[in-house]
Write a protein that holds these residues in place. Structure first.
Motif, PDB file in Angstrom:
ATOM      1  N   TRP A   5       0.840  -1.203   0.000  1.00 42.95           N
ATOM      2  CA  TRP A   5       0.000   0.000   0.000  1.00 42.95           C
ATOM      3  C   TRP A   5       0.876   1.255   0.000  1.00 42.95           C
ATOM      4  O   TRP A   5       1.502   1.576   0.987  1.00 42.95           O
ATOM      5  CB  TRP A   5      -0.938   0.013   1.203  1.00 42.95           C
ATOM      6  N   THR A   6       0.898   1.929  -1.136  1.00 40.15           N
ATOM      7  CA  THR A   6       1.631   3.199  -1.196  1.00 40.15           C
ATOM      8  C   THR A   6       0.644   4.333  -0.932  1.00 40.15           C
ATOM      9  O   THR A   6      -0.572   4.127  -0.949  1.00 40.15           O
ATOM     10  CB  THR A   6       2.236   3.409  -2.598  1.00 40.15           C
ATOM     11  N   ILE A   7       1.208   5.510  -0.737  1.00 44.86           N
ATOM     12  CA  ILE A   7       0.363   6.692  -0.514  1.00 44.86           C
ATOM     13  C   ILE A   7      -0.613   6.875  -1.674  1.00 44.86           C
ATOM     14  O   ILE A   7      -1.812   7.082  -1.478  1.00 44.86           O
ATOM     15  CB  ILE A   7       1.248   7.947  -0.304  1.00 44.86           C
ATOM     16  N   GLN A   8      -0.100   6.731  -2.885  1.00 40.35           N
ATOM     17  CA  GLN A   8      -0.972   6.924  -4.050  1.00 40.35           C
ATOM     18  C   GLN A   8      -2.128   5.923  -4.077  1.00 40.35           C
ATOM     19  O   GLN A   8      -3.276   6.289  -4.284  1.00 40.35           O
ATOM     20  CB  GLN A   8      -0.145   6.798  -5.332  1.00 40.35           C
ATOM     21  N   LYS A   9      -1.797   4.659  -3.825  1.00 47.93           N
ATOM     22  CA  LYS A   9      -2.839   3.625  -3.852  1.00 47.93           C
ATOM     23  C   LYS A   9      -3.888   3.874  -2.779  1.00 47.93           C
ATOM     24  O   LYS A   9      -5.089   3.695  -2.989  1.00 47.93           O
ATOM     25  CB  LYS A   9      -2.217   2.240  -3.614  1.00 47.93           C
ATOM     26  N   LEU A  10      -3.404   4.272  -1.603  1.00 47.70           N
ATOM     27  CA  LEU A  10      -4.343   4.524  -0.502  1.00 47.70           C
ATOM     28  C   LEU A  10      -5.267   5.692  -0.826  1.00 47.70           C
ATOM     29  O   LEU A  10      -6.470   5.632  -0.586  1.00 47.70           O
ATOM     30  CB  LEU A  10      -3.575   4.811   0.792  1.00 47.70           C
ATOM     31  N   LEU A  32      -6.722  14.860   3.937  1.00 47.77           N
ATOM     32  CA  LEU A  32      -6.632  15.321   5.336  1.00 47.77           C
ATOM     33  C   LEU A  32      -6.452  14.130   6.288  1.00 47.77           C
ATOM     34  O   LEU A  32      -5.629  14.175   7.202  1.00 47.77           O
ATOM     35  CB  LEU A  32      -7.882  16.122   5.722  1.00 47.77           C
ATOM     36  N   ILE A  33      -7.207  13.063   6.024  1.00 47.72           N
ATOM     37  CA  ILE A  33      -7.122  11.899   6.913  1.00 47.72           C
ATOM     38  C   ILE A  33      -5.763  11.209   6.771  1.00 47.72           C
ATOM     39  O   ILE A  33      -5.097  10.906   7.766  1.00 47.72           O
ATOM     40  CB  ILE A  33      -8.280  10.912   6.629  1.00 47.72           C
ATOM     41  N   LEU A  34      -5.331  11.003   5.532  1.00 54.33           N
ATOM     42  CA  LEU A  34      -4.055  10.300   5.343  1.00 54.33           C
ATOM     43  C   LEU A  34      -2.880  11.131   5.879  1.00 54.33           C
ATOM     44  O   LEU A  34      -1.988  10.599   6.553  1.00 54.33           O
ATOM     45  CB  LEU A  34      -3.854   9.948   3.860  1.00 54.33           C
ATOM     46  N   SER A  35      -2.896  12.430   5.617  1.00 51.97           N
ATOM     47  CA  SER A  35      -1.766  13.230   6.105  1.00 51.97           C
ATOM     48  C   SER A  35      -1.759  13.286   7.628  1.00 51.97           C
ATOM     49  O   SER A  35      -0.693  13.322   8.247  1.00 51.97           O
ATOM     50  CB  SER A  35      -1.750  14.638   5.486  1.00 51.97           C
ATOM     51  N   SER A  36      -2.942  13.222   8.231  1.00 52.32           N
ATOM     52  CA  SER A  36      -2.992  13.210   9.691  1.00 52.32           C
ATOM     53  C   SER A  36      -2.410  11.901  10.254  1.00 52.32           C
ATOM     54  O   SER A  36      -1.609  11.917  11.189  1.00 52.32           O
ATOM     55  CB  SER A  36      -4.444  13.424  10.126  1.00 52.32           C
ATOM     56  N   VAL A  37      -2.781  10.772   9.645  1.00 57.45           N
ATOM     57  CA  VAL A  37      -2.251   9.485  10.122  1.00 57.45           C
ATOM     58  C   VAL A  37      -0.729   9.418   9.934  1.00 57.45           C
ATOM     59  O   VAL A  37      -0.008   8.927  10.794  1.00 57.45           O
ATOM     60  CB  VAL A  37      -2.936   8.311   9.371  1.00 57.45           C
ATOM     61  N   LEU A  38      -0.258   9.935   8.816  1.00 60.35           N
ATOM     62  CA  LEU A  38       1.188   9.839   8.524  1.00 60.35           C
ATOM     63  C   LEU A  38       1.976  10.997   9.139  1.00 60.35           C
ATOM     64  O   LEU A  38       3.197  11.062   9.008  1.00 60.35           O
ATOM     65  CB  LEU A  38       1.415   9.816   7.004  1.00 60.35           C
ATOM     66  N   GLN A  39       1.245  11.917   9.780  1.00 63.82           N
ATOM     67  CA  GLN A  39       1.855  13.126  10.354  1.00 63.82           C
ATOM     68  C   GLN A  39       2.723  13.852   9.339  1.00 63.82           C
ATOM     69  O   GLN A  39       3.872  14.198   9.580  1.00 63.82           O
ATOM     70  CB  GLN A  39       2.648  12.770  11.614  1.00 63.82           C
ATOM     71  N   GLN A  44       3.113  17.082   1.174  1.00 61.22           N
ATOM     72  CA  GLN A  44       4.119  16.007   1.195  1.00 61.22           C
ATOM     73  C   GLN A  44       3.571  14.685   0.666  1.00 61.22           C
ATOM     74  O   GLN A  44       4.343  13.839   0.212  1.00 61.22           O
ATOM     75  CB  GLN A  44       4.633  15.801   2.625  1.00 61.22           C
ATOM     76  N   LEU A  45       2.258  14.501   0.700  1.00 63.20           N
ATOM     77  CA  LEU A  45       1.689  13.273   0.124  1.00 63.20           C
ATOM     78  C   LEU A  45       2.070  13.201  -1.346  1.00 63.20           C
ATOM     79  O   LEU A  45       2.388  12.138  -1.876  1.00 63.20           O
ATOM     80  CB  LEU A  45       0.158  13.263   0.258  1.00 63.20           C
ATOM     81  N   TYR A  46       2.033  14.350  -2.002  1.00 63.11           N
ATOM     82  CA  TYR A  46       2.298  14.400  -3.445  1.00 63.11           C
ATOM     83  C   TYR A  46       3.762  14.184  -3.770  1.00 63.11           C
ATOM     84  O   TYR A  46       4.094  13.715  -4.833  1.00 63.11           O
ATOM     85  CB  TYR A  46       1.804  15.730  -4.019  1.00 63.11           C
ATOM     86  N   THR A  47       4.631  14.540  -2.832  1.00 61.50           N
ATOM     87  CA  THR A  47       6.056  14.350  -3.108  1.00 61.50           C
ATOM     88  C   THR A  47       6.522  12.965  -2.631  1.00 61.50           C
ATOM     89  O   THR A  47       7.679  12.608  -2.803  1.00 61.50           O
ATOM     90  CB  THR A  47       6.896  15.463  -2.452  1.00 61.50           C
ATOM     91  N   LYS A  51       5.741   6.151  -1.490  1.00 61.01           N
ATOM     92  CA  LYS A  51       6.137   5.701  -0.148  1.00 61.01           C
ATOM     93  C   LYS A  51       5.168   4.613   0.339  1.00 61.01           C
ATOM     94  O   LYS A  51       3.952   4.752   0.241  1.00 61.01           O
ATOM     95  CB  LYS A  51       6.115   6.891   0.808  1.00 61.01           C
ATOM     96  N   GLU A  52       5.769   3.550   0.881  1.00 63.25           N
ATOM     97  CA  GLU A  52       4.933   2.464   1.401  1.00 63.25           C
ATOM     98  C   GLU A  52       4.454   2.812   2.810  1.00 63.25           C
ATOM     99  O   GLU A  52       5.219   3.310   3.628  1.00 63.25           O
ATOM    100  CB  GLU A  52       5.756   1.171   1.433  1.00 63.25           C
ATOM    101  N   VAL A  53       3.187   2.554   3.062  1.00 64.16           N
ATOM    102  CA  VAL A  53       2.638   2.845   4.387  1.00 64.16           C
ATOM    103  C   VAL A  53       2.640   1.552   5.216  1.00 64.16           C
ATOM    104  O   VAL A  53       2.205   0.498   4.759  1.00 64.16           O
ATOM    105  CB  VAL A  53       1.218   3.440   4.259  1.00 64.16           C
ATOM    106  N   GLU A  54       3.170   1.656   6.432  1.00 68.00           N
ATOM    107  CA  GLU A  54       3.368   0.468   7.275  1.00 68.00           C
ATOM    108  C   GLU A  54       2.077   0.008   7.949  1.00 68.00           C
ATOM    109  O   GLU A  54       1.146   0.773   8.129  1.00 68.00           O
ATOM    110  CB  GLU A  54       4.416   0.773   8.365  1.00 68.00           C
ATOM    111  N   LYS A  55       2.115  -1.251   8.388  1.00 72.46           N
ATOM    112  CA  LYS A  55       0.945  -1.904   8.988  1.00 72.46           C
ATOM    113  C   LYS A  55       0.230  -1.115  10.098  1.00 72.46           C
ATOM    114  O   LYS A  55      -0.988  -0.936  10.043  1.00 72.46           O
ATOM    115  CB  LYS A  55       1.361  -3.279   9.523  1.00 72.46           C
ATOM    116  N   PRO A  56       0.971  -0.660  11.127  1.00 67.08           N
ATOM    117  CA  PRO A  56       0.250   0.030  12.218  1.00 67.08           C
ATOM    118  C   PRO A  56      -0.486   1.265  11.720  1.00 67.08           C
ATOM    119  O   PRO A  56      -1.611   1.556  12.144  1.00 67.08           O
ATOM    120  CB  PRO A  56       1.366   0.443  13.190  1.00 67.08           C
ATOM    121  N   GLN A  57       0.130   1.970  10.785  1.00 62.00           N
ATOM    122  CA  GLN A  57      -0.521   3.163  10.232  1.00 62.00           C
ATOM    123  C   GLN A  57      -1.735   2.782   9.377  1.00 62.00           C
ATOM    124  O   GLN A  57      -2.741   3.480   9.371  1.00 62.00           O
ATOM    125  CB  GLN A  57       0.486   3.977   9.422  1.00 62.00           C
ATOM    126  N   LEU A  58      -1.621   1.631   8.689  1.00 65.84           N
ATOM    127  CA  LEU A  58      -2.773   1.163   7.900  1.00 65.84           C
ATOM    128  C   LEU A  58      -3.960   0.864   8.808  1.00 65.84           C
ATOM    129  O   LEU A  58      -5.105   1.178   8.476  1.00 65.84           O
ATOM    130  CB  LEU A  58      -2.414  -0.101   7.110  1.00 65.84           C
TER     131      LEU A  58
END
Ligand code: GLN
Length: 291
Positions: A5-10, A32-39, A44-47, A51-58
């Motif tokens: 699961w990358t940022i784009q896919k999510l 807003l939700i994804l950037s909040s979870v990833l802090q 930065q989501l666009y740049t 980036k792969e998002v890890e299990k706990p964050q998923l």
């Protein structure tokens, strides 16, 4: 092999789900939700699309997406809201600041800019402190006292005031309208009193969007049978707390212009009294000057 699961896919997945379920602003909500979870900042989501998002964050993300699909406001999910270019903390104990309320701040600042020296401002029903913070931030000569009946809302306001380094100029007091000010010997008369009170009528309350009705605090919305309860008390009390030539600036419901004007006229304290429309062409702001 498990799906990566990358940022784009999510983002694509969230936008798809939110669109299917007719959630407001699907793309913005997803970001807003994804950037909040990833802090991360939204930009930065666009740049970091790959980036792969890890299990706990998923796990955390799934939980928030589920709540969003049940119509919980995004601002409560992320705990944040933008108001008058300030990033503020919000929580279910306080109303989420509305863009219309920025017009109240705009008029307040204009009024203050027309006066000389230190200005004493009172913000009633401050909630998360959005109006008090925006006025103090943009008008350095303002000394603000903000009150609210709800101490949980006030503790959110306290965080916002501290976050924006306004503690020296914004004081928060718990109590009903002017009640906490009565015991104050130092400030009894203000240059400006502002308020966005609860103003939804009983009939309108029943018809509110589920998003508002099921999640936002009733005490911040419910203005009694006709929605005018708090205006009646403000009209009766404000004259005693305002300097001559000082102003009362109120946010109102779109059908309340004439009724609020009449209440203020009946108090025999104000002239002129002006009703102003918002960007949707609805009556929204009443400005009354103490005569
Ligand atoms: N404008 C808000 C709403 O539509 C009501 C805010 C208030 O009662 N002060 O839900």
């Amino acid at each position: 092999m498990a799906q990566v699961w990358t940022i784009q896919k999510l983002l694509d997945w969230m936008v798809g789900r939110f669109t299917e379920e007719k959630i407001d602003s699907p793309r913005l909500s997803a970001e807003l939700i994804l950037s909040s979870v990833l802090q991360m900042e939204r930009i930065q989501l666009y740049t970091h699309f790959d980036k792969e998002v890890e299990k706990p964050q998923l796990g955390k993300l799934h939980e928030l997406v589920k709540r969003c699909l049940q119509n919980e406001p995004v601002q409560y999910l992320t705990g944040k809201c933008e108001f008058y270019s300030l990033s503020l903390k919000v929580a279910p104990a306080c109303l989420i600041p509305r863009p219309e309320t920025e017009l109240l701040v705009e008029r307040a600042i204009e009024f203050l800019r027309g006066r000389a020296g230190k200005q004493y401002v009172c913000d009633l029903c401050t909630g998360c402190g959005c109006v008090a913070a925006a006025i103090a931030k943009n008008f350095p000569e303002a000394k603000v006292i903000a009150t609210d009946i709800c101490d949980k809302a006030l503790s959110i306001a306290a965080e916002n005031i501290k976050k924006h380094n306004l503690s020296e100029r914004v004081e928060l007091l718990q109590g009903d309208l002017f009640a906490p000010i009565i015991s104050r010997l130092d400030v009894k008369e203000f240059d400006l009193i502002v308020c966005n009170p609860p103003y939804v009528s009983a009939a309108e309350y029943e018809k509110l969007d589920a998003k508002v009705k099921n999640y936002e605090p009733k005490t911040a919305l419910d203005g009694g049978a006709d929605g005018l309860d708090v205006y009646r008390r403000i009209a009766a009390q404000t004259g005693g707390y305002l300097k001559k030539d000082g102003a009362l600036i109120l946010e109102i419901g779109y059908l309340q212009g004439q009724a609020v004007k009449k209440l203020l006229e009946e108090s025999n304290c104000f002239s002129p009294i002006k009703i102003e429309k918002d960007f949707s062409n609805n009556d929204r702001i009443v400005t009354a000057v103490k005569s």
